[in-house]
Scaffold this motif. Structure first.
Motif, short mmCIF file in Angstrom:
data_model
loop_
_atom_site.label_atom_id
_atom_site.label_comp_id
_atom_site.label_asym_id
_atom_site.label_seq_id
_atom_site.Cartn_x
_atom_site.Cartn_y
_atom_site.Cartn_z
N TYR A 123 0.84 -1.20 0.00
CA TYR A 123 0.00 0.00 0.00
C TYR A 123 0.87 1.25 0.00
O TYR A 123 1.88 1.33 0.72
N LEU A 124 0.45 2.23 -0.79
CA LEU A 124 1.28 3.40 -1.04
C LEU A 124 0.48 4.69 -0.89
O LEU A 124 -0.68 4.76 -1.29
N LEU A 125 1.11 5.71 -0.31
CA LEU A 125 0.53 7.05 -0.23
C LEU A 125 1.58 8.06 -0.68
O LEU A 125 2.72 8.03 -0.23
N LYS A 126 1.16 8.96 -1.58
CA LYS A 126 2.05 10.03 -2.02
C LYS A 126 1.43 11.38 -1.67
O LYS A 126 0.26 11.62 -1.93
N ILE A 127 2.23 12.25 -1.06
CA ILE A 127 1.79 13.59 -0.66
C ILE A 127 2.77 14.60 -1.25
O ILE A 127 3.98 14.42 -1.19
N ASP A 128 2.22 15.68 -1.79
CA ASP A 128 3.05 16.73 -2.39
C ASP A 128 2.91 18.00 -1.55
O ASP A 128 1.81 18.37 -1.14
N ASP A 184 -5.28 -0.03 5.18
CA ASP A 184 -6.03 1.11 5.73
C ASP A 184 -5.24 1.99 6.70
O ASP A 184 -5.76 3.04 7.13
N ILE A 185 -4.03 1.62 7.04
CA ILE A 185 -3.30 2.39 8.05
C ILE A 185 -2.80 3.74 7.53
O ILE A 185 -2.51 4.65 8.30
N LEU A 186 -2.72 3.88 6.20
CA LEU A 186 -2.18 5.11 5.61
C LEU A 186 -3.19 6.26 5.58
O LEU A 186 -2.81 7.42 5.37
N PHE A 187 -4.47 5.97 5.78
CA PHE A 187 -5.49 7.00 5.61
C PHE A 187 -5.41 8.12 6.65
O PHE A 187 -5.91 9.23 6.42
N ASP A 188 -4.77 7.87 7.79
CA ASP A 188 -4.62 8.91 8.82
C ASP A 188 -3.36 9.75 8.64
O ASP A 188 -3.18 10.75 9.36
N ARG A 201 -4.68 18.19 -4.12
CA ARG A 201 -4.99 17.59 -5.43
C ARG A 201 -3.98 16.51 -5.81
O ARG A 201 -4.25 15.68 -6.67
N LYS A 202 -2.81 16.53 -5.17
CA LYS A 202 -1.77 15.55 -5.52
C LYS A 202 -1.59 14.48 -4.45
O LYS A 202 -0.60 13.75 -4.46
N THR A 203 -2.53 14.39 -3.51
CA THR A 203 -2.49 13.31 -2.52
C THR A 203 -3.09 12.06 -3.16
O THR A 203 -4.25 12.06 -3.57
N VAL A 204 -2.28 11.01 -3.25
CA VAL A 204 -2.68 9.81 -3.99
C VAL A 204 -2.45 8.55 -3.16
O VAL A 204 -1.35 8.32 -2.65
N PHE A 205 -3.51 7.75 -3.03
CA PHE A 205 -3.41 6.43 -2.40
C PHE A 205 -3.42 5.39 -3.52
O PHE A 205 -4.18 5.50 -4.48
#
Length: 310
Positions: free
Chosen positions: A91-96, A194-198, A220-224
């Motif tokens: 599972y991956l989360l990207k934040i800009d 589901d742990i990345l959602f917080d 706009r660039k937050t991507v799960f």
């Protein structure tokens, strides 16, 4: 002033000469814009040649603290290392971060500096910030911010984010999440669903704690994403075998260019672009180069690598 004396000695200039130059340094920038990859334009402030020399000399004087989570602008590390840190996680989360460099002001810089070092004397402090920061208002008394284009800005930004990187790393370690930062690109990965959602909320809280409202997330660039979808980290695809890949579209484009090279339907500028793409491919996915050699011959691929400018 110890800093000015050291800078002058390394530049082979007199101290009064250095002080005089730095007095107007924030105005010694050429400003232009380039289109962003998606929409809008990015403002580039390019220091004069002499100011660049001063800024590079600063880098040789100060060895500022950089967190191990910071992957950009560090010798021996690349976007490949950044992607590899996450390739085994599902599972991956990207934040800009929005307007990253330009959000770093001289005032915020000194707030961070004093957490690690003693603040310089007032006069030396003013001259140091004039060396490192740009005045977009073109006024000697205008607001000073970090510019995109100065050779010192990458190091300053990594140093500036040290406390943030440490807070985020500590939080992620307790949750078994891998965290890296490549300039303004924050990447989080885990094998726990589901742990990345917080995480976006926690990142916002840390940014507010350290920098007030000066640095914010680009929502706009937050991507799960997950293994069920394509995962992309700083331009590199992670396939479902947890391997680094160029991605199908880029491979298709490279094959298209190689075919045009082979049939002499390509101009010199595009040849040099192809050469760069092949070098990138060799670094990220070497097996793709072998497949190209099998299809188009190793002689053709070698010939592209040997192409020269002009």
């Amino acid at each position: 002033m110890e800093f000015i004396a050291t800078l002058a000695a390394k530049l082979s200039k007199s101290e009064p000469e250095v002080v005089s130059f730095l007095a107007s340094a924030p105005l010694k920038y050429k400003v232009y814009t380039i289109p962003k990859r998606t929409s809008g334009h990015r403002v580039i402030a390019q220091p004069s040649r002499e100011l660049k020399e001063y800024q590079r000399t600063f880098l040789s004087i100060y060895k500022l603290k950089i967190h191990s989570a910071a992957m950009a602008y560090r010798e021996g590390l690349s976007i490949k290392d950044n992607a590899q840190a996450h390739c085994k996680n599902r599972y991956l989360l990207k934040i800009d971060l929005k307007n990253f460099f330009n959000s770093i002001s001289n005032e915020l810089f000194w707030n961070v500096w004093q957490q690690h070092y003693t603040l310089p004397a007032k006069r030396e402090k003013v001259l140091m910030e004039r060396l490192l920061f740009w005045s977009p208002s073109k006024s000697s008394k205008g607001k000073l911010i970090l510019s995109i284009g100065a050779p010192s800005s990458p190091l300053i930004s990594n140093f500036f984010m040290y406390q943030f990187d440490e807070l985020v790393t500590q939080q992620c370690e307790t949750l078994n999440i891998t965290y890296t930062r490549y300039a303004d690109d924050l990447t989080f990965s885990t094998n726990e669903k589901d742990i990345l959602f917080d995480i976006p909320k926690a990142v916002t809280e840390f940014l507010t704690l350290l920098f007030g409202n000066s640095m914010i997330i680009n929502r706009r660039k937050t991507v799960f994403s997950s293994m069920a979808h394509n995962r992309h980290i700083t331009g590199i695809t992670i396939n479902n075998k947890s391997e680094l890949s160029l991605g199908r579209e880029r491979k298709r484009y490279i094959k298209h260019l190689v075919h045009h090279y082979q049939t002499k339907q390509i101009d010199q500028e595009t040849i040099l672009q192809l050469k760069g793409l092949l070098a990138f491919s060799s670094h990220i996915e070497p097996d793709f180069i072998k497949r190209l050699e099998a299809k188009y011959s190793s002689a053709v691929i070698s010939q592209i690598f040997e192409e020269q400018n002009g």
